[in-house]
Design a protein around this motif. Structure first.
Motif, PDB file in Angstrom:
ATOM      1  N   MET A 192       9.337  18.651  -4.765  1.00 34.32           N
ATOM      2  CA  MET A 192       8.402  18.030  -5.683  1.00 34.32           C
ATOM      3  C   MET A 192       6.999  18.539  -5.331  1.00 34.32           C
ATOM      4  SD  MET A 192       7.579  13.930  -6.205  1.00 34.32           S
ATOM      5  CE  MET A 192       8.996  13.564  -7.233  1.00 34.32           C
ATOM      6  N   ASP A 193       6.347  19.185  -6.285  1.00 33.60           N
ATOM      7  CA  ASP A 193       4.988  19.648  -6.072  1.00 33.60           C
ATOM      8  C   ASP A 193       4.000  18.559  -6.511  1.00 33.60           C
ATOM      9  OD1 ASP A 193       5.013  19.743  -8.859  1.00 33.60           O
ATOM     10  OD2 ASP A 193       4.876  21.916  -8.969  1.00 33.60           O
ATOM     11  N   ARG A 194       2.712  18.852  -6.412  1.00 34.20           N
ATOM     12  CA  ARG A 194       1.703  17.844  -6.744  1.00 34.20           C
ATOM     13  C   ARG A 194       1.810  17.386  -8.192  1.00 34.20           C
ATOM     14  NH1 ARG A 194      -4.297  19.254  -5.380  1.00 34.20           N
ATOM     15  NH2 ARG A 194      -3.813  20.946  -6.816  1.00 34.20           N
ATOM     16  N   GLU A 195       2.036  18.308  -9.099  1.00 37.65           N
ATOM     17  CA  GLU A 195       2.143  17.940 -10.517  1.00 37.65           C
ATOM     18  C   GLU A 195       3.314  16.980 -10.745  1.00 37.65           C
ATOM     19  OE1 GLU A 195       2.832  20.089 -14.842  1.00 37.65           O
ATOM     20  OE2 GLU A 195       2.022  21.278 -13.199  1.00 37.65           O
ATOM     21  N   ALA A 196       4.448  17.249 -10.121  1.00 38.75           N
ATOM     22  CA  ALA A 196       5.612  16.366 -10.254  1.00 38.75           C
ATOM     23  C   ALA A 196       5.352  15.018  -9.589  1.00 38.75           C
ATOM     24  CB  ALA A 196       6.846  17.038  -9.658  1.00 38.75           C
ATOM     25  N   PHE A 197       4.668  15.020  -8.443  1.00 42.54           N
ATOM     26  CA  PHE A 197       4.282  13.788  -7.751  1.00 42.54           C
ATOM     27  C   PHE A 197       3.433  12.910  -8.670  1.00 42.54           C
ATOM     28  CE2 PHE A 197       0.999  11.539  -5.386  1.00 42.54           C
ATOM     29  CZ  PHE A 197       1.686  10.921  -4.353  1.00 42.54           C
ATOM     30  N   VAL A 198       2.397  13.506  -9.256  1.00 44.11           N
ATOM     31  CA  VAL A 198       1.509  12.776 -10.155  1.00 44.11           C
ATOM     32  C   VAL A 198       2.296  12.241 -11.347  1.00 44.11           C
ATOM     33  CG1 VAL A 198      -0.458  13.034 -11.751  1.00 44.11           C
ATOM     34  CG2 VAL A 198      -0.577  13.990  -9.426  1.00 44.11           C
ATOM     35  N   GLY A 199       3.148  13.066 -11.925  1.00 43.33           N
ATOM     36  CA  GLY A 199       3.966  12.629 -13.058  1.00 43.33           C
ATOM     37  C   GLY A 199       4.892  11.490 -12.701  1.00 43.33           C
ATOM     38  N   TYR A 200       5.478  11.559 -11.505  1.00 45.58           N
ATOM     39  CA  TYR A 200       6.380  10.488 -11.072  1.00 45.58           C
ATOM     40  C   TYR A 200       5.614   9.172 -10.924  1.00 45.58           C
ATOM     41  CZ  TYR A 200       9.709   7.740  -8.444  1.00 45.58           C
ATOM     42  OH  TYR A 200      10.554   6.727  -8.050  1.00 45.58           O
ATOM     43  N   VAL A 201       4.479   9.204 -10.240  1.00 49.41           N
ATOM     44  CA  VAL A 201       3.695   7.976 -10.057  1.00 49.41           C
ATOM     45  C   VAL A 201       3.300   7.410 -11.413  1.00 49.41           C
ATOM     46  CG1 VAL A 201       1.549   6.991  -9.141  1.00 49.41           C
ATOM     47  CG2 VAL A 201       2.870   8.626  -7.769  1.00 49.41           C
ATOM     48  N   ARG A 202       2.849   8.274 -12.290  1.00 52.28           N
ATOM     49  CA  ARG A 202       2.431   7.812 -13.626  1.00 52.28           C
ATOM     50  C   ARG A 202       3.594   7.256 -14.426  1.00 52.28           C
ATOM     51  NH1 ARG A 202      -1.961  12.638 -15.029  1.00 52.28           N
ATOM     52  NH2 ARG A 202      -3.564  11.851 -13.588  1.00 52.28           N
ATOM     53  N   SER A 203       4.780   7.789 -14.234  1.00 47.52           N
ATOM     54  CA  SER A 203       5.948   7.283 -14.981  1.00 47.52           C
ATOM     55  C   SER A 203       6.425   5.934 -14.442  1.00 47.52           C
ATOM     56  CB  SER A 203       7.098   8.295 -14.930  1.00 47.52           C
ATOM     57  OG  SER A 203       7.728   8.300 -13.655  1.00 47.52           O
ATOM     58  N   GLN A 204       6.200   5.664 -13.183  1.00 53.62           N
ATOM     59  CA  GLN A 204       6.653   4.422 -12.564  1.00 53.62           C
ATOM     60  C   GLN A 204       5.618   3.306 -12.708  1.00 53.62           C
ATOM     61  OE1 GLN A 204       9.831   4.061 -11.102  1.00 53.62           O
ATOM     62  NE2 GLN A 204      10.084   6.031 -12.116  1.00 53.62           N
ATOM     63  N   GLY A 205       4.375   3.599 -12.326  1.00 49.46           N
ATOM     64  CA  GLY A 205       3.268   2.676 -12.554  1.00 49.46           C
ATOM     65  C   GLY A 205       3.072   1.549 -11.570  1.00 49.46           C
ATOM     66  N   TRP A 206       4.085   1.130 -10.873  1.00 48.33           N
ATOM     67  CA  TRP A 206       3.967  -0.032 -10.000  1.00 48.33           C
ATOM     68  C   TRP A 206       4.485   0.321  -8.621  1.00 48.33           C
ATOM     69  CZ3 TRP A 206       1.516  -4.317 -11.838  1.00 48.33           C
ATOM     70  CH2 TRP A 206       1.300  -4.350 -13.231  1.00 48.33           C
ATOM     71  N   GLY A 207       3.941  -0.343  -7.634  1.00 51.12           N
ATOM     72  CA  GLY A 207       4.381  -0.068  -6.279  1.00 51.12           C
ATOM     73  C   GLY A 207       3.996  -1.168  -5.315  1.00 51.12           C
ATOM     74  N   VAL A 208       4.354  -0.962  -4.076  1.00 44.96           N
ATOM     75  CA  VAL A 208       4.025  -1.887  -3.001  1.00 44.96           C
ATOM     76  C   VAL A 208       3.049  -1.176  -2.073  1.00 44.96           C
ATOM     77  CG1 VAL A 208       4.907  -3.201  -1.034  1.00 44.96           C
ATOM     78  CG2 VAL A 208       6.240  -3.061  -3.157  1.00 44.96           C
ATOM     79  N   VAL A 209       1.941  -1.840  -1.801  1.00 37.64           N
ATOM     80  CA  VAL A 209       0.916  -1.326  -0.900  1.00 37.64           C
ATOM     81  C   VAL A 209       0.957  -2.176   0.364  1.00 37.64           C
ATOM     82  CG1 VAL A 209      -1.567  -1.007  -0.568  1.00 37.64           C
ATOM     83  CG2 VAL A 209      -0.526  -0.529  -2.795  1.00 37.64           C
ATOM     84  N   ALA A 210       1.107  -1.510   1.511  1.00 37.93           N
ATOM     85  CA  ALA A 210       1.168  -2.221   2.789  1.00 37.93           C
ATOM     86  C   ALA A 210      -0.006  -1.790   3.669  1.00 37.93           C
ATOM     87  CB  ALA A 210       2.480  -1.930   3.500  1.00 37.93           C
ATOM     88  N   SER A 211      -0.665  -2.787   4.237  1.00 41.58           N
ATOM     89  CA  SER A 211      -1.787  -2.553   5.141  1.00 41.58           C
ATOM     90  C   SER A 211      -1.561  -3.386   6.399  1.00 41.58           C
ATOM     91  CB  SER A 211      -3.106  -2.926   4.456  1.00 41.58           C
ATOM     92  OG  SER A 211      -3.100  -4.289   4.053  1.00 41.58           O
ATOM     93  N   LEU A 212      -2.467  -3.223   7.361  1.00 38.94           N
ATOM     94  CA  LEU A 212      -2.345  -3.957   8.620  1.00 38.94           C
ATOM     95  C   LEU A 212      -3.347  -5.093   8.655  1.00 38.94           C
ATOM     96  CD1 LEU A 212      -2.014  -0.894  11.003  1.00 38.94           C
ATOM     97  CD2 LEU A 212      -0.205  -2.466  10.275  1.00 38.94           C
ATOM     98  N   GLY A 213      -2.837  -6.315   8.910  1.00 37.25           N
ATOM     99  CA  GLY A 213      -3.693  -7.485   9.010  1.00 37.25           C
ATOM    100  C   GLY A 213      -4.527  -7.465  10.276  1.00 37.25           C
ATOM    101  N   ASP A 214      -5.449  -8.410  10.392  1.00 40.23           N
ATOM    102  CA  ASP A 214      -6.332  -8.422  11.556  1.00 40.23           C
ATOM    103  C   ASP A 214      -5.602  -8.692  12.861  1.00 40.23           C
ATOM    104  OD1 ASP A 214      -5.884 -11.125  11.147  1.00 40.23           O
ATOM    105  OD2 ASP A 214      -7.996 -11.628  10.860  1.00 40.23           O
ATOM    106  N   ASP A 215      -4.380  -9.231  12.775  1.00 41.31           N
ATOM    107  CA  ASP A 215      -3.561  -9.442  13.973  1.00 41.31           C
ATOM    108  C   ASP A 215      -2.620  -8.263  14.234  1.00 41.31           C
ATOM    109  OD1 ASP A 215      -1.703  -9.707  11.954  1.00 41.31           O
ATOM    110  OD2 ASP A 215      -0.958 -11.664  12.611  1.00 41.31           O
TER     111      ASP A 215
END
Length: 146
Positions: free
Chosen positions: A1-24
């Motif tokens: 998967m190249d960058r163009e396919a990556f961008v197309g995939y994200v745009r076709s899906q639209g939703w995701g889970v974002v995980a970050s680290l809490g202060d603990d």
């Protein structure tokens, strides 16, 4: 998967889970709208008072998973920031194009636009009993690479 396919995939899906680290140091995750710029950056918005904004201001490392409902996923890791100037305009345009129903939020002072420069990504295809994982070469992606 190249960058163009990556961008197309994200745009076709639209939703995701974002995980970050809490202060603990513990993980915190949120399901939300995720867009992609043509440069291969991930873009999402959040309330300025949200845990994810505080987490990413303290520690920019983030994991994002897009897709899943059709048996495919895109797992990403990277560094998040709040783009400014022309970068913000470009990221906001990508977000508004993907989610016109949320475009007005980009003018709300209580909303922060966040960008993820992807440093690692892997595409998974689990349809029809398959289990194919492909690591992507993301070298040169992002604002400096495109």
């Amino acid at each position: 998967m190249d960058r163009e396919a990556f961008v197309g995939y994200v745009r076709s899906q639209g939703w995701g889970v974002v995980a970050s680290l809490g202060d603990d140091g513990g993980p915190q995750a949120a399901f939300l709208a995720v867009a992609a710029t043509g440069a291969g950056e991930l873009v999402f918005d959040a309330r300025a008072t949200s845990r994810k904004v505080a987490n990413l201001a303290r520690d920019a490392r983030v994991a994002v998973t897009v897709g899943g409902t059709d048996g495919t996923t895109l797992q990403c890791e990277g560094l998040a920031d709040v783009p400014v100037g022309a970068d913000r305009d470009r990221c906001a345009a990508a977000y508004a194009a993907a989610f016109p129903q949320f475009a007005a939020s980009l003018t709300d002072e209580g909303i922060v636009l966040l960008r993820v420069a992807v440093t690692w990504a892997r595409y998974g295809d689990f349809r029809d009993g398959r289990s194919v994982m492909t690591e992507l070469d993301v070298t040169g992606w992002g604002p400096l690479g495109g």
